[in-house]
Design a protein around this motif. Structure first.
Motif, PDB file in Angstrom:
ATOM      1  N   GLN B 231      20.439 -48.394  35.956  1.00  0.00           N
ATOM      2  CA  GLN B 231      19.651 -48.183  37.160  1.00  0.00           C
ATOM      3  C   GLN B 231      19.211 -46.724  37.159  1.00  0.00           C
ATOM      4  N   THR B 232      17.946 -46.526  37.463  1.00  0.00           N
ATOM      5  CA  THR B 232      17.442 -45.151  37.418  1.00  0.00           C
ATOM      6  C   THR B 232      16.584 -44.861  38.635  1.00  0.00           C
ATOM      7  N   SER B 233      16.236 -43.603  38.760  1.00  0.00           N
ATOM      8  CA  SER B 233      15.340 -43.206  39.847  1.00  0.00           C
ATOM      9  C   SER B 233      13.954 -43.798  39.653  1.00  0.00           C
ATOM     10  N   LYS B 234      13.678 -44.331  38.466  1.00  0.00           N
ATOM     11  CA  LYS B 234      12.404 -45.015  38.242  1.00  0.00           C
ATOM     12  C   LYS B 234      12.607 -46.517  38.087  1.00  0.00           C
ATOM     13  N   GLY B 235      13.693 -47.022  38.632  1.00  0.00           N
ATOM     14  CA  GLY B 235      13.914 -48.464  38.600  1.00  0.00           C
ATOM     15  C   GLY B 235      14.936 -48.880  37.555  1.00  0.00           C
ATOM     16  N   ASN B 236      15.195 -50.194  37.538  1.00  0.00           N
ATOM     17  CA  ASN B 236      16.176 -50.710  36.589  1.00  0.00           C
ATOM     18  C   ASN B 236      15.522 -50.939  35.232  1.00  0.00           C
ATOM     19  N   ILE B 237      16.278 -50.617  34.194  1.00  0.00           N
ATOM     20  CA  ILE B 237      15.775 -50.841  32.843  1.00  0.00           C
ATOM     21  C   ILE B 237      16.856 -51.571  32.066  1.00  0.00           C
ATOM     22  N   LYS B 238      16.452 -52.631  31.411  1.00  0.00           N
ATOM     23  CA  LYS B 238      17.427 -53.389  30.618  1.00  0.00           C
ATOM     24  C   LYS B 238      17.496 -52.854  29.204  1.00  0.00           C
ATOM     25  N   ALA B 239      18.638 -53.049  28.598  1.00  0.00           N
ATOM     26  CA  ALA B 239      18.762 -52.625  27.203  1.00  0.00           C
ATOM     27  C   ALA B 239      19.906 -53.364  26.541  1.00  0.00           C
ATOM     28  N   LYS B 240      19.733 -53.591  25.244  1.00  0.00           N
ATOM     29  CA  LYS B 240      20.809 -54.245  24.484  1.00  0.00           C
ATOM     30  C   LYS B 240      21.899 -53.232  24.154  1.00  0.00           C
ATOM     31  N   LYS B 241      21.456 -52.032  23.881  1.00  0.00           N
ATOM     32  CA  LYS B 241      22.412 -50.995  23.541  1.00  0.00           C
ATOM     33  C   LYS B 241      22.047 -49.702  24.269  1.00  0.00           C
ATOM     34  N   ILE B 242      23.078 -48.975  24.622  1.00  0.00           N
ATOM     35  CA  ILE B 242      22.837 -47.715  25.329  1.00  0.00           C
ATOM     36  C   ILE B 242      23.698 -46.620  24.709  1.00  0.00           C
ATOM     37  N   GLY B 243      23.070 -45.501  24.429  1.00  0.00           N
ATOM     38  CA  GLY B 243      23.797 -44.358  23.895  1.00  0.00           C
ATOM     39  C   GLY B 243      23.827 -43.235  24.926  1.00  0.00           C
ATOM     40  N   LEU B 244      25.016 -42.689  25.148  1.00  0.00           N
ATOM     41  CA  LEU B 244      25.171 -41.567  26.081  1.00  0.00           C
ATOM     42  C   LEU B 244      25.155 -40.263  25.306  1.00  0.00           C
ATOM     43  N   CYS B 245      24.262 -39.395  25.669  1.00  0.00           N
ATOM     44  CA  CYS B 245      24.060 -38.153  24.920  1.00  0.00           C
ATOM     45  C   CYS B 245      23.813 -37.043  25.912  1.00  0.00           C
ATOM     46  N   VAL B 246      24.757 -36.812  26.809  1.00  0.00           N
ATOM     47  CA  VAL B 246      24.468 -35.962  27.967  1.00  0.00           C
ATOM     48  C   VAL B 246      25.490 -34.841  28.110  1.00  0.00           C
ATOM     49  N   ALA B 247      25.657 -34.072  27.048  1.00  0.00           N
ATOM     50  CA  ALA B 247      26.632 -32.981  27.095  1.00  0.00           C
ATOM     51  C   ALA B 247      26.492 -32.205  28.391  1.00  0.00           C
ATOM     52  N   GLY B 248      27.592 -31.964  29.031  1.00  0.00           N
ATOM     53  CA  GLY B 248      27.586 -31.241  30.301  1.00  0.00           C
ATOM     54  C   GLY B 248      27.632 -32.196  31.486  1.00  0.00           C
ATOM     55  N   SER B 249      27.004 -33.352  31.325  1.00  0.00           N
ATOM     56  CA  SER B 249      27.031 -34.341  32.402  1.00  0.00           C
ATOM     57  C   SER B 249      27.816 -35.578  32.005  1.00  0.00           C
ATOM     58  N   THR B 250      28.492 -35.518  30.873  1.00  0.00           N
ATOM     59  CA  THR B 250      29.224 -36.682  30.371  1.00  0.00           C
ATOM     60  C   THR B 250      30.162 -37.260  31.421  1.00  0.00           C
ATOM     61  N   ASN B 251      30.887 -36.377  32.085  1.00  0.00           N
ATOM     62  CA  ASN B 251      31.867 -36.869  33.048  1.00  0.00           C
ATOM     63  C   ASN B 251      31.233 -37.549  34.248  1.00  0.00           C
ATOM     64  N   ILE B 252      30.026 -37.115  34.589  1.00  0.00           N
ATOM     65  CA  ILE B 252      29.363 -37.710  35.746  1.00  0.00           C
ATOM     66  C   ILE B 252      28.974 -39.153  35.424  1.00  0.00           C
ATOM     67  N   LEU B 253      28.419 -39.357  34.218  1.00  0.00           N
ATOM     68  CA  LEU B 253      28.036 -40.710  33.830  1.00  0.00           C
ATOM     69  C   LEU B 253      29.273 -41.562  33.555  1.00  0.00           C
ATOM     70  N   ALA B 254      30.284 -40.933  32.977  1.00  0.00           N
ATOM     71  CA  ALA B 254      31.503 -41.688  32.677  1.00  0.00           C
ATOM     72  C   ALA B 254      32.109 -42.231  33.967  1.00  0.00           C
ATOM     73  N   GLU B 255      32.009 -41.436  35.022  1.00  0.00           N
ATOM     74  CA  GLU B 255      32.568 -41.873  36.292  1.00  0.00           C
ATOM     75  C   GLU B 255      31.857 -43.130  36.804  1.00  0.00           C
ATOM     76  N   MET B 256      30.533 -43.179  36.583  1.00  0.00           N
ATOM     77  CA  MET B 256      29.789 -44.375  36.998  1.00  0.00           C
ATOM     78  C   MET B 256      30.275 -45.606  36.229  1.00  0.00           C
ATOM     79  N   LEU B 257      30.827 -45.354  35.046  1.00  0.00           N
ATOM     80  CA  LEU B 257      31.298 -46.455  34.199  1.00  0.00           C
ATOM     81  C   LEU B 257      32.803 -46.674  34.344  1.00  0.00           C
ATOM     82  N   ASN B 258      33.391 -45.970  35.315  1.00  0.00           N
ATOM     83  CA  ASN B 258      34.849 -46.015  35.495  1.00  0.00           C
ATOM     84  C   ASN B 258      35.612 -45.629  34.243  1.00  0.00           C
TER      85      ASN B 258
END
Lengths: 998, 427, 88
Positions: B231-258
């Motif tokens: 889910q994004t500020s520009k709407g939902n986007i589907k994907a088969k695979k997702i790569g997280l590449c957000v040094a500095g914000s890793t923990n923020i996204l990780a929290e969304m993923l529990n």
């Protein structure tokens, strides 16, 4: 030379004091109170340097910190200083300055060929070329680019100047001494608040120095003078000129750099060149004023094009004419002030006003003075290469898009005024989210984030009356909160001219068929076309524009260029400026001397030096010292022409054969007291501690929670509830914090106190077969036999009248004792040891011999306990209790840690018994294997075994326990060394440990 | 899938094209990357338009022919640490995993400008780590030997040799920690940081990758242990695979993923001096502290050192840290005291618990993790992108990043170059 | 430079303190069974939020007490400081 551009009477300079100076090798003179810039302009010099990229001629654009052009190399006090702004550098007798970034000289600069080729060097051109052939970037293109870039030159000799720091607390820090700064500081001072008033320039007063106003029947200048002298007389006020508050940091910490000696030919003895002030202010009042914006037109970087406010400042403060045929190009009323000032001094200016029909007090005044004013007119392009000679001007349509017939008008300077940009840097650094103000086309501070209050034109308030009213109020209100006193002052009457609206126009369109460069950033040569190109290529975020074009990244940090850049981006992108947003304001507001930031901690003082109480004895006895952290320790005591190898071998041998003494004061020492002390040790160390009797010492290792060995050492039970812990020199502070952490946070139920006693005890290790004889002589009344003082025993003693603690512990593997006395008695103890030991051939030994002794005994130390090894790796598994829990125990069952082939410390001997194995070598099976060559382990420590007279090393080796007897290679490719070796036990000497117990 | 493959011809950057365009007033340059609106679904979404994310997308397209890829970036591409570092490129590591990974990256660096047709100004000027004691020389020997046995260039320098390279360092008597020598990796150097981000972006874009800026991820769609989209500020986007590449914000996204990760977020500052004429031709690091310095092509001395030392997401630091860093700077290069500090900035770092990165799969199917770069993210950009692309495309790590697993913290196969353990804020 | 109110000594500058990380980490009790997972979580996992963070500092050049500080990791604002034995 005569000062052709100096007026006879205007200004605040001291005409009684002539000052001679040199620029580009020629002699000139100016007056006390001049800046280098004002003095040069007075002498008719307008060409001072060359721009960064195109090497275009550069003159003066401003009169202060915002100056983008006039950077010179300054020679002061035999030091050549790069990148000095001529507009900030005050003139002193004998000053010498040179132009930079030009060769062979500023008048004829070869680099200017870039200018004629400039169409090939647009923004980001270097990303698109210089790629073939591959190696040419580093070998050919980059060196050329590096040489043409940069400005000044720095010499590599050491800085002779002194810089100091000052820490200050105050109620109110007022940054800037213009009307808002003075009014707020004055009001706060009246309420008894502790005020620091900081002014960047040498003169206080800011805009009041150059504006035609009156306050309470005094001229602006008089009012400033009176307020300042009153403030200076108040004990609760500190008034500082030449002091720039350049950074607003967390928790209302502001930092100011005070230039104490830069304006003097030489720094006075015992005086710093600059002083850095860390100021913790309860309230910060930001009265930093505003900076005039340029108007953008063709060749607007030609020397002679100048901010109108700067031209006015040169007139009114320095009595200097920026030109004799000035053209004032303005979109607002400010330009009129400059024109009128010219007129008053007998010079006829021409005003080009982009506005169609403005009407205000000052416009009418200009009209009444018969100044030639052309409304709806713009400068299309400046003409002239090294100096403005004329200007192409034209009438502009109401929609500001069409130019009429171009006319040429003679002039020698063009004073531009594109309205004012509040200086919001400090507020923004504080965390204040700025907002765009449509009325002034600029950002102003929004909601305060920390305790900052912005006043006056920094906030976008441009009338004096409102500024003063607001600033008196704020100064009063904020200080009253702190001091609970109110001594309110009434607002003086103010006379000022009323302004009418400015024109939102900022950039002159190009005439048909012309391709003038219209510059935004003057130092970095960023023109309108560069920004347009960046946007065309998709670099659309303002940060992308900045980085791709380098707009605003020059040494002036875009003080005059950023807002026009934003205007352009928003125009092209069809957005409004606030949508584009601005780049982040970060400290420093203006470049700050690195020397001042660092202060006094330089050279030998860059880190503390710790010395043992016996240090001077070591010095006298030819000790060669080695840095052990911040401690200095004797490495060996040089005899005759001995080198390290020979000396340390002699010392180690003497320990094995006779007796030696080593200064072990640097070991960390921690006093542990309390009924639960044993329990603490039992939890901290891997081995058992509950049953250690009083008067006994024990060796222990402690782990981090991740199972890695943190430190080792011995701890002695001094009395029932009192222990003395030793740590390694390196880990002393960490171990203390570690203990405190567990005692205070994890196990607060334990009744234990810990305190560092490292500095309280001086220590001497007496080691060798004859050490007992020495000890007996030191303590004739004590029974020091193996029964009286067994291995790992502890007793107190009296060393010739001095209380001592004697521990029978050994690092060298020999019979050994460690004697501790209070630090003050350290030297006495040492001398006594040497004295009584003489008959037993005692010799002092240093850290190198100490290493040799411990290595051949297989005792692990820092090079094995390197923050990556577990107890097993160090053959310390015998110390790991299976019965009790301790810090880090639970981590020891990790897969990698219990692997069958886990690494372990072993001994390594070269097959030839001759070739020393360098520390840091790797052990491999095949010396000539193809790379990457699999590594089995590394050599952690090496020595020359004095016991066997051959090299011996320790290594941490994979599957170490099963490798004894195997033959491998020790490789040190960086030393070109490959040595066939045999793996042996790490306990090379006295494997049963009989000597220490003898 | 459509059978028609559209070959997109990208405008080539060259000196000839530069001249050609100059004569036309530079009106014909094409956008370096487009500004697409997100599609409803992608094969792969890379979260984070920094250097690593852009490189990952590029290598997904180039090496694995996966072009139905989106990069979503909350701000502007290249705005994170790839645009706020000290531009050092090196592979001078002791641990095999780090050394071999980084050296693989060095090969990519050496060809990057040509491969991307974008001059990233890779400048192999050599890095010199100064040593201030014999003990430190031994530590450096060990590292140098490890490098050499891994096929990486390393030279141990004596004091005299160091003096030849950097005579302006403090070789005087008035010095607290004299220079004993140093370890040099001649092939290391610097590169133009922004250029790396833009170069990857331009090529990825040309191969069909959608670069979506100003698009903030606000949540993840996970179904039955499998990733479905974001889910994004520009709407939902589907994907088969997702790569997280957000040094500095890793923990923020990780929290969304529990998820909780062995990574802490810290602030690292850097600064530059005013530009001066060339004086320092190498990258140099101080051994009796933590300070590194090189001179940019513009002439600025680029300097960095310690973290601010407490968890922080603020891209703004405090002066005492810089004072400490510059103190060590002057101890190494005394002439620095005569220069002025021009610009400072801060970046937020993913500090992992052993100082080495993580490039791995996660317990969520289709979700891949790239984080924990500590101080060394910039130089890892190409190798990180290459191996992360491989990990995503093949659903298994490449042998080069096998050591960067998430479970090494359980197994004990840690990669602690400095031996400092989990106190990430100590450097 | 942060300005930290030591609950024992009062407001002091940050350079008197040393940092100690996440204050919510709880060490498993000694001599009690703990799973591998829980142990590794204790050793390697830290809270690292953007926003309020409860963290440890030691007043190392002052009273040497470990204290807890509630601080915003984005703005660095400090909301509260507590003694080691106090809970938020």
């Amino acid at each position: 030379m005569s000062q052709n551009y100096r007026l006879d009477n205007n200004g605040l300079i001291n005409r009684d004091k002539k000052i001679s100076f040199k620029f580009n090798g020629k002699n000139y003179f100016g007056y006390e109170g001049d800046t280098l810039a004002s003095a040069l302009i007075a002498n008719g010099i307008h060409l001072v340097g060359r721009s960064f990229k195109y090497h275009r001629p550069r003159g003066f654009f401003g009169a202060g910190v915002d100056e983008p052009y006039a950077m010179v190399q300054l020679i002061r006090n035999n030091e050549s200083i790069p990148n000095v702004r001529a507009t900030e550098q005050e003139l002193f007798e004998g000053l010498e300055a040179k132009s930079v970034n030009c060769w062979p000289n500023v008048n004829f600069d070869i680099g200017a060929i870039n200018n004629f080729l400039n169409k090939f060097f647009p923004a980001g051109f270097y990303y698109k070329t210089f790629m073939w052939p591959r190696s040419f970037w580093y070998k050919v293109y980059e060196p050329i680019i590096r040489k043409t870039a940069g400005f000044g030159v720095v010499s590599t000799n050491h800085d002779q100047e002194r810089y100091e720091h000052k820490y200050e607390y105050c109620d109110l820090l007022v940054a800037g001494s213009g009307p808002s700064g003075l009014a707020s500081a004055y009001a706060a001072a009246q309420n008894g608040a502790r005020v620091i008033l900081a002014e960047d320039k040498p003169r206080f007063g800011g805009s009041l120095l150059t504006s035609e106003v009156s306050i309470g029947n005094q001229s602006g200048q008089e009012w400033v003078k009176n307020i300042i002298s009153e403030l200076k007389s108040m004990p609760n006020v500190t008034v500082k000129n030449r002091s720039q508050v350049f950074g607003y940091y967390d928790h209302n910490m502001l930092v100011m750099s005070e230039r104490i000696s830069d304006h003097l030919p030489k720094t006075k003895k015992y005086t710093p060149k600059q002083r850095l002030w860390y100021i913790r202010a309860k309230e910060a009042l930001i009265s930093s004023g505003s900076i005039e914006r340029p108007l953008v037109f063709g060749n607007n970087d030609t020397p002679g094009v100048m901010l109108s406010s700067a031209a006015k400042e040169y007139l009114k403060i320095y009595g200097v004419l920026a030109g004799k045929k000035p053209l004032v190009f303005t979109n607002n009323d400010s330009g009129y002030e400059t024109a009128i000032e010219f007129k008053k001094n007998g010079i006829d200016p021409v005003i080009l006003d982009t506005r169609k029909d403005p009407s205000s007090e000052i416009v009418n005044e200009a009209k009444s003075l018969n100044i030639d004013i052309k409304f709806s007119y713009v400068v299309v392009a400046a003409k002239g290469y090294k100096k403005v000679k004329s200007a192409d001007i034209a009438k502009i349509s109401d929609d500001k898009k069409q130019l009429s017939q171009i006319e040429n008008i003679n002039c020698d300077c063009i004073c531009v005024s594109g309205f004012w940009t509040p200086t919001i840097h400090l507020a923004s650094q504080s965390g204040n989210k700025t907002k765009f103000n449509e009325d002034i086309d600029a950002f102003i501070p929004g909601q305060s984030k920390q305790n900052e209050t912005v006043l006056g034109s920094a906030k976008g308030i441009f009338t004096l009356e409102e500024t003063l009213k607001n600033s008196f109020e704020k100064g009063n209100e904020l200080s009253k909160k702190i001091t609970n006193k109110e001594n309110k002052i009434s607002l003086p009457s103010v006379v000022e001219k009323k302004y009418t609206n400015h024109d939102k126009f900022w950039c002159v369109p190009l005439p048909e068929g012309k391709n003038y460069k219209r510059f935004l950033d003057f130092q970095n040569d960023v023109a309108v076309t560069d920004v347009e190109l960046a946007l065309r290529e998709g670099y659309r975020s303002i940060e992308h524009v900045k980085r791709y074009t380098t707009l605003g990244m020059a040494t002036d940090q875009g003080k005059t260029s950023n807002l026009n850049g934003l205007q352009l981006v928003s125009d092209v992108e069809n957005k409004v400026v606030p949508q584009v947003g601005h780049t982040t304001f970060r400290p420093p507001y203006t470049p700050v001397s690195i020397g001042a930031i660092v202060g006094r901690e330089i050279g030998k003082h860059s880190k503390p030096t710790r010395k043992s109480p016996m240090h001077s004895w070591h010095e006298k006895n030819n000790a060669v010292f080695v840095d052990a952290g911040v401690w200095l320790r004797p490495r060996y005591y040089k005899q005759g022409n001995e080198n390290l190898f020979e000396g340390s071998k002699r010392e180690a041998k003497n320990v094995r054969q006779n007796v030696g003494v080593c200064d072990v004061t640097t070991l960390g020492k921690i006093d542990i007291k309390g009924p639960d002390a044993a329990e603490l040790l039992n939890r901290v160390y891997t081995n058992a501690w509950l049953k250690l009797p009083v008067g006994k010492a024990r060796y222990g290792a402690m782990l981090r929670e991740d199972g890695i060995v943190m430190d080792d050492g011995t701890t002695t039970r001094i009395s029932e509830n009192h222990y003395h812990m030793t740590t390694t020199t390196a880990q002393a502070a960490n171990v203390l914090s570690h203990l405190e952490y567990y005692l205070q946070l994890v196990w607060p139920e334990l009744n234990v106190n810990v305190v560092s006693t490292t500095e309280q005890w001086a220590g001497a290790a007496i080691a060798g077969p004859k050490s007992r004889d020495v000890l007996q002589k030191l303590f004739p009344d004590l029974n020091v036999s193996s029964e009286g003082l067994p291995f790992m025993g502890y007793i107190k003693g009296n060393l010739f009248g001095v209380n001592a603690r004697i521990y029978r512990i050994s690092f060298s593997g020999e019979l050994a004792y460690e004697v501790n006395v209070e630090s003050d008695n350290g030297n006495f103890m040492w001398e006594k040891i040497m004295e009584v030991g003489k008959e037993f051939n005692i010799q002092p030994y240093g850290t190198e011999a100490l290493s040799t002794l411990r290595i051949e005994m297989g005792h692990v130390a820092g090079s094995e306990l390197d923050g990556r090894t577990i107890p097993y790796d160090n053959s310390l598994e015998g110390l790991v209790s299976k019965k009790k829990d301790f810090i880090g125990k639970r981590s020891l069952n990790k897969t990698a840690y219990i692997a069958q082939d886990r690494q372990k410390v072993v001994g390594v001997v070269p097959l030839d018994k001759k070739t020393s194995i360098p520390e840091g070598s790797y052990l491999v099976k095949d010396a000539n294997a193809k790379l990457p060559n699999p590594k089995l382990g590394h050599v952690s420590a090496s020595c020359w075994s004095v016991e066997y007279d051959n090299p011996f090393s320790l290594a941490i080796l994979k599957d170490g326990k099963n490798m004894i007897g195997k033959k491998l290679f020790a490789l040190s490719p960086v030393k070109n060394i490959s040595i066939p070796v045999e793996i042996v036990s790490s306990h090379y000497v006295d494997p049963k440990g009989e000597r220490v117990r003898s | 899938m459509p059978l028609l493959i559209l070959k997109i011809y990208m405008q080539k950057y060259s000196v000839f094209n530069l001249i050609k365009n100059a004569l036309k007033g530079h009106k014909d340059w094409e956008v370096a990357w487009k500004n697409p609106t997100p599609k409803a679904e992608y094969d792969v979404i890379i979260i984070g338009g920094g250097g690593h994310g852009l490189a990952t997308a590029y290598y997904l397209a180039k090496e694995h022919n996966i072009t139905n890829v989106a990069i979503v970036e909350k701000g502007w591409i290249g705005g994170g640490n790839v645009g706020r570092n000290t531009t050092i490129v090196r592979s001078n590591y002791m641990h095999d995993e780090n050394g071999l990974f980084s050296e693989f990256g060095m090969d990519l660096w050496r060809n990057m400008s040509q491969e991307l047709n974008f001059n990233v100004m890779f400048s192999p000027r050599g890095i010199i780590n100064l040593a201030h004691s014999d003990a430190q020389m031994n530590v450096f020997s060990r590292r140098g030997n490890s490098m050499r046995l891994n096929g990486i260039d390393a030279v141990l320098l004596s004091r005299e040799e160091v003096k030849k390279f950097i005579p302006m360092a403090d070789f005087s008597e008035n010095v607290r920690f004299p220079i004993f020598g140093g370890l040099m990796q001649p092939s290391a150097g610097t590169a133009r940081h922004d250029g790396v981000a833009w170069g990857y972006a331009r090529q990825a874009d040309s191969m069909g990758v959608d670069i979506i800026q100003h698009c903030e991820v606000t949540g993840f769609d996970v179904d039955n242990g499998k990733i479905k989209g974001i889910q994004t500020s520009k709407g939902n986007i589907k994907a088969k695979k997702i790569g997280l590449c957000v040094a500095g914000s890793t923990n923020i996204l990780a929290e969304m993923l529990n998820m909780r990760l062995p990574v802490e977020t810290h602030l690292l500052q850097a600064c530059v001096s005013e530009p001066i004429k060339p004086i320092l031709d190498h990258v140099v690091t101080f051994g009796a502290g933590h300070f590194y310095c090189s001179q940019s092509d513009k002439g600025e001395m680029v300097m960095g050192g310690d973290l601010d030392g407490y968890n922080s997401y603020a891209q703004r630091g405090n002066l005492p840290t810089l004072q400490h860093v510059l103190t060590e700077g002057i101890a190494m290069l005394p002439f620095l005291s005569k220069l002025k500090m021009l610009r400072t900035w801060g970046g937020i770092m993913d500090m992992s618990m052993d100082g080495s990165p993580i490039i791995d799969k996660t317990h969520i199917e289709g979700l891949y993790l790239n984080c924990g770069w500590c101080y060394g993210g910039f130089k890892a950009t190409p190798a990180s992108g290459w191996t992360f692309a491989h990990t995503i495309a093949q659903d298994r790590p490449h042998e080069l990043n096998a050591g960067y697993s998430l479970n090494r913290f359980s197994t004990g196969h840690l990669l602690d170059e400095k031996g400092l353990g989990t106190k990430t804020w100590i450097s | 430079m942060l300005h930290i109110k030591c609950p024992h000594c009062g407001l002091r500058s940050q350079n008197e303190f040393s940092y100690g990380g996440d204050a919510t980490v709880k060490r498993p009790e000694l001599n009690k069974e703990v799973s591998d997972q829980d142990w590794d979580n204790f050793v390697y996992l830290r809270k690292s939020p953007r926003g309020k963070h409860l963290e440890l500092w030691q007043h190392i050049s002052g009273c040497r007490q470990w204290i807890k500080v509630e601080r915003d990791t984005l703005t660095h604002e400090i909301f509260k400081t507590l003694k080691a034995n106090e809970e938020i």
